[in-house]
Design an enzyme around this catalytic site. Structure first.
Site, PDB file in Angstrom:
ATOM      1  N   TYR A 101       0.860  -1.194   0.000  1.00  0.00           N
ATOM      2  CA  TYR A 101       0.000   0.000   0.000  1.00  0.00           C
ATOM      3  C   TYR A 101       0.892   1.239   0.000  1.00  0.00           C
ATOM      4  O   TYR A 101       1.855   1.318   0.764  1.00  0.00           O
ATOM      5  CB  TYR A 101      -0.903   0.038   1.242  1.00  0.00           C
ATOM      6  N   GLU A 189      -3.555   7.513  -4.022  1.00  0.00           N
ATOM      7  CA  GLU A 189      -3.341   6.209  -3.398  1.00  0.00           C
ATOM      8  C   GLU A 189      -3.093   5.132  -4.455  1.00  0.00           C
ATOM      9  O   GLU A 189      -3.773   5.095  -5.472  1.00  0.00           O
ATOM     10  CB  GLU A 189      -4.607   5.872  -2.597  1.00  0.00           C
TER      11      GLU A 189
END
Ligand code: GDP
Ligand code: MN
Length: 385
Positions: A101, A189
């Site tokens: 992530y 993101e």
């Protein structure tokens, strides 16, 4: 404003962040065509502005163009958490060794951007934060310095990224930060950023949220807005220059000023307890001109959940008597029998309330304070006023 995955990844690509070279399809035939051109196995991905598409069946692997067409047929038109799929992204399938992530968001506490990373990629970051908060690594980014090399290496080290990927990771992290600031984003993101079987890093998924207040100078991004994914009332409100956010409660809120609107919602929540809440956030802006109140009233009334409306208007430069005339004129244009509670404060509020009392409308009640107004609105929503 949210960008779709494909829009975010195209944006990333401009900053040389490696992304799969797929394309977007609106029909199963287009999906087949794209898959044929890509060759080999592909992944068919629902483009909806909501997370967790994978789990909801919106991300599927196809071995060839025939399968891609078939999967696109299944996924197009599907509803994922209430969002209808109008487009699918066809990407070459990646051979995933590891999922990471990597994201940047505004940290209001420190007043600067913060990069977050975790070795538990592919899972929504909120879930990681909940279940294993120590797995999230954070680096604050100074606005004048940007993301320094050592910070990217700190992150790479902390998530146990093999050293051969550090240089590529640093380049991606810095590019993501540039993309984030250049786009006036509040979130950028990559989840997951994957290590592929060929030993390269690849941004498989992308998500960006752009600050609505910056869209006036982000023309290219503003044009990417997908209005089909927004509640219709929010679209109409934006056109009328009103800030409106639909909420699941029963009490419509008509307020001037964002802070006052928040307070009004809080008071409804406070006295409403379980089961009764605000139906919307709405800031009609300074004053309360009849046309704006009328537009706002139409929007509030379009929500079938609304059982009562609470007006909370503070007369500053606009005087209370003008506000009262504006409200009455709007009620003349937009007829409704719903109970309305009006609280006026500030300049000429007494005169304003007097005007409303004189109008003698049976569904209108006045309130001297916000506490009284909130309590009356809740009683009205319960049918007890
Ligand atoms: P999300 O569920 O909405 O976040 O959608 P993602 O694009 O992140 O995809 C969800 C998951 O599907 C990823 O975490 C991967 O595990 C898997 N996935 C996505 N693309 C591929 C691919 O090209 N190949 C393989 N094997 N898995 C993929
Ligand atoms: Mn994802």
């Amino acid at each position: 404003m949210n960008l779709h995955e494909y829009q975010s990844k195209r944006r990333f690509d401009k900053y040389n962040i490696p992304v799969p070279r797929g394309d977007i399809a609106s029909t199963p035939e287009e999906a087949r065509q794209i898959a044929r051109e890509l060759g080999g196995s592909v992944v068919v991905k629902a483009q909806v502005l909501v997370g967790g598409r994978g789990k909801a069946g919106g991300v599927k692997l196809a071995q060839n163009a025939d399968e891609a067409e078939e999967l696109a047929r299944q996924i197009l038109g599907m509803s994922i958490k209430g969002h209808i799929v109008h487009k699918v992204l066809i990407d070459p399938a990646a051979n995933i060794v590891n999922e990471i992530y990597l994201g940047i968001t505004n940290d209001r506490q420190t007043g600067c951007a913060v990069m977050m990373s975790s070795s538990e990629g592919g899972v929504e970051i909120e879930q990681v934060a909940h279940e294993n908060p120590n797995a999230i690594i954070r680096e604050q980014i100074g606005p004048s310095l940007g993301l320094r090399d050592y910070q990217a290496r700190n992150i790479a080290n902390a998530i146990n990224l093999p050293r051969e990927h550090w240089a590529a990771f640093t380049a991606i992290a810095q590019a993501l930060y540039r993309c984030y600031t250049d786009s006036d984003a509040t979130l950028a993101e990559i989840n997951p950023l994957v290590i592929t079987g060929d030993g390269t890093l690849l941004a498989l998924d992308g998500k960006m949220i752009i600050d609505d207040n910056a869209l006036f100078r982000q023309k290219e991004l503003a044009e990417m807005r997908d209005t089909s994914a927004e509640p219709e009332a929010e679209r109409i409100a934006r056109k009328a220059g009103l800030t409106y956010v639909k909420l699941p409660g029963q009490i419509g809120c008509m307020v001037n000023g964002a802070g006052l609107a928040m307070t009004t919602m809080d008071m409804i929540k406070l006295y409403g307890g379980e089961g009764i809440g605000p139906a919307n956030f709405l800031d009609i802006g300074g004053g309360a001109q009849a046309d704006r109140v009328a537009a706002a009233l139409r929007i509030i009334l379009s929500d079938p959940n609304v059982k009562a409306i609470l007006f909370n208007i503070f007369g500053g430069i606009t005087r209370g008597d003008e506000v009262a005339h504006g409200i009455l004129q709007a009620l003349d244009e937009v007829k409704t029998d719903l109970p309305m509670i009006i609280r006026l404060a500030g300049t000429n509020s007494e005169e304003g309330l007097e005007i409303i009392r004189e109008a003698n409308l049976s569904n209108i009640h006045s309130a001297a304070t916000l506490t009284e107004g909130a309590k009356k609105a809740i009683a009205a929503a319960r049918g007890e006023l």
